[in-house]
Design a protein around this motif. Structure first.
Motif, mmCIF file in Angstrom:
data_model
loop_
_atom_site.group_PDB
_atom_site.id
_atom_site.type_symbol
_atom_site.label_atom_id
_atom_site.label_comp_id
_atom_site.label_asym_id
_atom_site.label_seq_id
_atom_site.Cartn_x
_atom_site.Cartn_y
_atom_site.Cartn_z
ATOM 1 N N ARG A 118 29.721 75.369 1.151
ATOM 2 C CA ARG A 118 29.821 75.040 2.572
ATOM 3 C C ARG A 118 31.263 74.641 2.899
ATOM 4 N NH1 ARG A 118 24.638 70.959 3.355
ATOM 5 N NH2 ARG A 118 22.962 72.513 3.203
ATOM 6 N N GLY A 119 31.621 74.752 4.173
ATOM 7 C CA GLY A 119 32.936 74.292 4.610
ATOM 8 C C GLY A 119 34.078 75.002 3.919
ATOM 9 N N MET A 120 33.930 76.320 3.701
ATOM 10 C CA MET A 120 34.991 77.042 2.998
ATOM 11 C C MET A 120 36.247 77.134 3.868
ATOM 12 S SD MET A 120 33.928 77.620 -0.003
ATOM 13 C CE MET A 120 35.425 78.501 -0.457
ATOM 14 N N THR A 121 37.360 76.830 3.239
ATOM 15 C CA THR A 121 38.654 76.910 3.902
ATOM 16 C C THR A 121 39.697 77.153 2.812
ATOM 17 O OG1 THR A 121 40.184 75.752 5.390
ATOM 18 C CG2 THR A 121 38.964 74.382 3.829
ATOM 19 N N THR A 122 40.928 76.844 3.090
ATOM 20 C CA THR A 122 41.980 76.974 2.078
ATOM 21 C C THR A 122 42.682 75.634 1.902
ATOM 22 O OG1 THR A 122 43.736 77.588 3.634
ATOM 23 C CG2 THR A 122 42.359 79.375 2.734
ATOM 24 N N VAL A 123 43.234 75.431 0.727
ATOM 25 C CA VAL A 123 44.014 74.222 0.477
ATOM 26 C C VAL A 123 45.158 74.127 1.475
ATOM 27 C CG1 VAL A 123 45.576 73.102 -1.157
ATOM 28 C CG2 VAL A 123 43.381 74.019 -1.946
ATOM 29 N N GLU A 124 45.764 75.251 1.779
ATOM 30 C CA GLU A 124 46.894 75.261 2.700
ATOM 31 C C GLU A 124 46.484 74.762 4.086
ATOM 32 O OE1 GLU A 124 47.656 77.742 -0.740
ATOM 33 O OE2 GLU A 124 45.985 77.713 0.676
#
Length: 214
Positions: A46-52
């Motif tokens: 869930r809540g997939m995004t990128t570190v950047e």
């Protein structure tokens, strides 16, 4: 780009370490301690995004923050993203890093050795709802604080008996009207909270009642 699953980020957090801190909660945890108050953070993906993208948000707060607290979920189950996030934080702020993990120290020691200087103090061990809860900054007394750097010495102040002040909670509201809490409540606090609201005619659903999806 480094992918990461994040439950939430918030500033300021005043209940998980000294001062006004940035809080990052990783999403996904296979440990799943019985009685965990953050069962909503268990399900991975869930809540997939990128570190950047996370670092772009943290950059907005870094100048006003006294440090970073990482929790979850289980941060060390996304070890590559954790190291990338903390390397980025070191570029943003001199503030100390405190990490919470449900693993024992021996399990995370290889990561710590491979990533020196990224974490200043780490609280290890699973939550045990049958254990006493008498020490500051811990959900249960089996959890151990390990200071990893000179900067981490500030966290040694929490190796002491807990006070009422240590059981304060930061309260936040999301766009859908849900409320969530940051901090370490005393045993039974949320049950008393639910009962009090129900007595006033409100319907309350806590994350440990809903449970994670599989």
């Amino acid at each position: 780009m480094t992918a990461v699953s994040i439950s939430r980020v918030h500033f300021p957090v005043t209940t998980l370490g000294p001062g006004r801190r940035v809080g990052v909660w990783f999403q996904g945890c296979s440990i799943r301690c019985p009685g965990c108050i953050s069962a909503d953070t268990w399900t991975p993906g869930r809540g997939m995004t990128t570190v950047e993208a996370v670092l772009d948000t943290l950059a907005l707060w870094a100048s006003g923050a006294e440090g970073l607290t990482v929790s979850g979920g289980e941060p060390f189950e996304q070890s590559e993203a954790l190291s990338a996030l903390l390397r980025g934080w070191r570029q943003l702020s001199p503030g100390g890093v405190l990490a919470f993990t449900g693993f024992e120290f021996d399990a995370v020691a290889p990561w710590l050795a491979a990533n020196p200087g990224l974490i200043d103090a780490v609280m290890t061990g699973p939550y045990d709802r049958s254990a006493p809860q008498t020490t500051a900054l811990r959900g249960s007394d089996n959890q151990k604080l390990h200071v990893m750097s000179a900067l981490g010495a500030q966290f040694s102040a929490f190796d002491r008996p807990a006070t009422i002040e240590d059981r304060r909670l930061d309260v936040m509201f999301d766009a859908e009207g849900g409320a969530w809490f940051a901090g370490i409540p005393a045993h039974g606090d949320f049950q008393r909270f639910r009962q009090g609201l129900k007595a006033e005619g409100h319907r309350v659903i806590l994350s440990d009642q809903v449970g994670p999806s599989r």
